[in-house]
Design an enzyme around this catalytic site. Structure first.
Site, PDB file in Angstrom:
ATOM      1  CD1 TRP A   6     -14.197  -2.121  -2.537  1.00  0.00           C
ATOM      2  CD2 TRP A   6     -14.367  -0.776  -0.775  1.00  0.00           C
ATOM      3  NE1 TRP A   6     -13.674  -0.907  -2.907  1.00  0.00           N
ATOM      4  CE2 TRP A   6     -13.762  -0.057  -1.829  1.00  0.00           C
ATOM      5  CE3 TRP A   6     -14.574  -0.119   0.458  1.00  0.00           C
ATOM      6  CZ2 TRP A   6     -13.372   1.284  -1.711  1.00  0.00           C
ATOM      7  CZ3 TRP A   6     -14.178   1.209   0.564  1.00  0.00           C
ATOM      8  CH2 TRP A   6     -13.586   1.892  -0.502  1.00  0.00           C
ATOM      9  CG  HIS A  41      -4.503   2.178  -1.896  1.00  0.00           C
ATOM     10  ND1 HIS A  41      -4.470   2.867  -0.708  1.00  0.00           N
ATOM     11  CD2 HIS A  41      -5.810   2.166  -2.279  1.00  0.00           C
ATOM     12  CE1 HIS A  41      -5.703   3.248  -0.381  1.00  0.00           C
ATOM     13  NE2 HIS A  41      -6.536   2.849  -1.322  1.00  0.00           N
ATOM     14  CE1 TYR A  64     -14.640  -3.737   3.924  1.00  0.00           C
ATOM     15  CE2 TYR A  64     -13.640  -1.620   4.386  1.00  0.00           C
ATOM     16  CZ  TYR A  64     -13.883  -2.658   3.522  1.00  0.00           C
ATOM     17  OH  TYR A  64     -13.373  -2.624   2.248  1.00  0.00           O
ATOM     18  CG  ASP A 114      -2.310   0.615   0.842  1.00  0.00           C
ATOM     19  OD1 ASP A 114      -2.304   1.816   0.505  1.00  0.00           O
ATOM     20  OD2 ASP A 114      -3.340  -0.077   0.886  1.00  0.00           O
ATOM     21  CD1 TRP A 158     -10.430  -2.422   5.536  1.00  0.00           C
ATOM     22  CD2 TRP A 158      -8.483  -2.418   4.438  1.00  0.00           C
ATOM     23  NE1 TRP A 158     -10.670  -2.859   4.256  1.00  0.00           N
ATOM     24  CE2 TRP A 158      -9.497  -2.858   3.555  1.00  0.00           C
ATOM     25  CE3 TRP A 158      -7.169  -2.328   3.966  1.00  0.00           C
ATOM     26  CZ2 TRP A 158      -9.237  -3.211   2.232  1.00  0.00           C
ATOM     27  CZ3 TRP A 158      -6.915  -2.679   2.642  1.00  0.00           C
ATOM     28  CH2 TRP A 158      -7.938  -3.120   1.791  1.00  0.00           C
ATOM     29  CB  THR A 159      -3.694  -2.677  10.076  1.00  0.00           C
ATOM     30  OG1 THR A 159      -2.857  -2.516   8.926  1.00  0.00           O
ATOM     31  CG2 THR A 159      -4.197  -4.106  10.152  1.00  0.00           C
ATOM     32  CD  GLU A 212     -10.115   3.950  -1.012  1.00  0.00           C
ATOM     33  OE1 GLU A 212     -11.083   4.284  -0.308  1.00  0.00           O
ATOM     34  OE2 GLU A 212      -9.008   3.631  -0.526  1.00  0.00           O
TER      35      GLU A 212
HETATM   36  C1  TNX Z   1     -11.015   1.663   2.037  1.00  0.00           C
HETATM   37  S1  TNX Z   1     -11.710  -1.150   1.221  1.00  0.00           S
HETATM   38  C2  TNX Z   1      -9.924   1.014   1.495  1.00  0.00           C
HETATM   39  C3  TNX Z   1      -8.740   0.764   2.326  1.00  0.00           C
HETATM   40  C4  TNX Z   1      -8.897   1.353   3.701  1.00  0.00           C
HETATM   41  C5  TNX Z   1     -10.295   1.075   4.210  1.00  0.00           C
HETATM   42  C6  TNX Z   1     -10.521   1.520   5.617  1.00  0.00           C
HETATM   43  C7  TNX Z   1     -10.722  -0.730   0.138  1.00  0.00           C
HETATM   44  C8  TNX Z   1     -10.717  -1.569  -1.033  1.00  0.00           C
HETATM   45  N1  TNX Z   1      -9.964   0.378   0.286  1.00  0.00           N
HETATM   46  O1  TNX Z   1      -7.587   1.258   1.681  1.00  0.00           O
HETATM   47  O2  TNX Z   1      -7.928   0.793   4.541  1.00  0.00           O
HETATM   48  O3  TNX Z   1     -11.222   1.728   3.375  1.00  0.00           O
HETATM   49  O4  TNX Z   1     -11.761   1.057   6.126  1.00  0.00           O
END
Ligand code: TNX
Length: 533
Positions: free
Chosen positions: A397, A268, A422, A193, A473-474, A331
């Site tokens: 998601w 990312h 989540y 990431d 997710w951390t 994203e």
């Molecule tokens: C969205 S879920 C993201 C992650 C973040 C998360 C936090 C996803 C595919 N992308 O990069 O860690 O939200 O909840």
């Protein structure tokens, strides 16, 4: 006539059966089997490793090294494990487990089923069986019962983001063990990431020399106004060598868990760009990111970058034998591609409509590459935008719509909606008594109530729903203890969603079994969230 004592026996046996996830058919019987030093484990060739594994599971707490044999010695009380092709109807992961005072019989059409029978057997024993030292006072009683069991879904997963906070290899093993105990069969490792690259790639050593380390980490939530950001001043990092990965893969395989590696692209990816600036859209050298959020620094869409990622995937495929390779895809803001002459030239020369189609082109190149190597691409639901690559599996998601669209288009889907899966969200309404989390609210009963198959799908389309998985997710999960706190007991609830037939689910019944189950987790040193809402 049922006498009072039979009735009490049945009730006692029933309450002793607190298996999570709840098996499909459970018929309690009279009496119990007691494991002693003379108990013998009998296997066929195929179940031999599972017999050994059962012996290893039983040894530390009982202090008994049970013999594992190919045939039962006369008069011995045995635990038999064998494959039985007549049970093919139970599917690749189903099993039968029959416990009587005189013997225990495990039969399954395939080894995975026998493995899950062993997991059930562990849960039928007193919680102290999970101790790692001898428990001298315990009597190792297993209530008599007949169980026939098989999973509802094929993909029963838990995800772990080791990029935002690196998690030691030993914790990944513990998570694999816990997954297996709950009959989960996928552990998805989010390996790269913006904030860190966590897997050694021999062709590109800077990915871990540079990309695995960040100078510091933002404290608390990122304010919109970046001048308000405060940092901890503590360097953070770490990565898995290829030998570490090989060790994890073998460990998971022995527990019927497929590790699903994720290499994020084209978004990312700041840790990769920090390592190799030529992967970015700008000439600047970037640091590994120290804040959280959606980052505008994405990969450029050149052929050299595509080749770079394919070379990375070549090493990833050599390490991970499983079918699924996740390429992220979520994203990826298009600001830099809009301003980039290279990206704009690619859009023109490829005859594409816009930047979303350019990301789809990028994903398709990965899809072709992985497909040619006999693997399947998995991506977050943004890979639907601009057209879905032909063989892609979608993780839905942002709600369930991406899953619905992908299943309708004939693609396999894994349901991962934030609303129900989540595990980085808060689990109590009163957040003041909780450690800082990303936000959101996902209590245990909401996880339990989750129905992975969207009502909008026809039965034909619904077959594409492989299952679901919980996400860890951390950003706000700095270490293994917090990861356990966020994952449990919500992962117990999700395991039941994914295994148990929809009609057999009952939240009150689950809570009653969970009380017993939490004692097991306590013995296993799992820092679970206590039951309160
Ligand atoms: C969205 S879920 C993201 C992650 C973040 C998360 C936090 C996803 C595919 N992308 O990069 O860690 O939200 O909840």
């Amino acid at each position: 006539m049922i006498t009072l004592s039979t009735l009490l026996l049945v009730l006692a046996a029933d309450s002793a059966i607190s298996v999570i996830p709840r098996p499909v058919h459970v018929t309690p019987g009279p009496g119990a089997f007691v494991v002693t030093g003379t108990t013998v484990i009998v296997t066929d060739r195929a179940t031999r490793p599972l017999g050994e594994l059962l012996g290893d599971y039983l040894f530390p707490a009982t202090g008994l090294r049970l013999a594992v044999r190919a045939a039962a010695p006369a008069g011995a009380r045995v635990i038999t494990l064998r494959l039985d092709p007549a049970l093919t109807g139970l599917g690749a992961e189903g099993y039968r487990l029959d416990v009587t005072p005189g013997r225990i019989t495990i039969r399954a059409p395939q080894p995975a089923g026998a493995f899950y029978a062993v997991q059930t057997l562990r849960q039928l024993l007193p919680a102290a069986i999970f101790r790692q030292a001898r428990v001298p006072t315990a009597v190792w009683t297993i209530p008599a019962v007949s169980i026939e069991d098989f999973p509802r879904f094929r993909w029963r997963g838990i995800h772990l983001d080791v990029a935002r906070h690196f998690m030691p290899k030993e914790f990944v093993k513990k998570l694999v063990d816990l997954a297996a105990l709950h009959k989960l069969n996928r552990v998805h490792l989010h390996l790269t990431d913006d904030q860190g690259w966590r897997i050694e790639i021999r062709q590109y050593p800077r990915l871990t020399q540079v990309g695995a380390w960040r100078r510091q980490t933002i404290i608390g939530h990122s304010d919109r106004d970046s001048t308000k950001w405060r940092f901890d001043g503590q360097p953070h990092g770490g990565f898995y060598t290829q030998d570490d990965i090989a060790e994890l893969v073998a460990y998971a395989q022995a527990r019927f868990v497929t590790l699903v590696p994720e290499i994020e692209m084209p978004g990312h990816s700041q840790a990769a760009i920090a390592s190799y600036p030529e992967l970015g859209n700008k000439p600047d050298t970037l640091p590994v990111w120290t804040a959280w959020g959606v980052d505008e620094n994405i990969l450029n869409p050149s052929d050299a970058t595509i080749r770079f990622e394919q070379n990375v995937l070549t090493e990833v495929m050599a390490l991970f034998p499983g079918r699924w390779i996740h390429i992220g895809g979520d994203e990826a803001p298009k600001t830099q591609w809009k301003a980039s002459p290279l990206a704009q030239a690619r859009i023109r020369e490829l005859g594409l409509k816009d930047e979303d189609e350019l990301q789809s082109y990028f994903t398709r190149r990965m899809d072709e590459f992985l497909t040619a190597h006999g693997r399947s691409l998995v991506g977050w639901d943004e890979i639907l935008e601009g057209g879905l690559a032909p063989n892609a599996v979608v993780m839905s998601w942002r709600g369930i719509d991406g899953g619905i669209a992908a299943a309708r288009a004939g693609h396999d889907v894994v349901m991962t909606p934030g609303s129900h899966t989540y595990f980085d969200y808060y689990q109590s309404a009163d957040t003041t008594t909780e450690p800082l989390a990303i936000g959101g609210f996902l209590p245990l009963d909401t996880v339990y109530a989750y129905e992975p198959v969207p009502a909008a799908l026809t039965p034909d389309e619904a077959r594409h729903v492989l299952g679901a998985q919980g996400q860890l997710w951390t950003e706000y999960i700095p270490d293994p203890k917090r990861a356990e706190y966020m994952a449990f007991p919500r992962a117990c609830a999700l395991a039941e969603v994914l295994w148990t037939p929809r009609e057999a689910k009952s939240y009150p019944d689950f809570l009653a079994r969970l009380a017993t189950h939490l004692a097991r987790l306590a013995v296993l040193d799992v820092n679970y969230h206590p039951l309160k809402n």
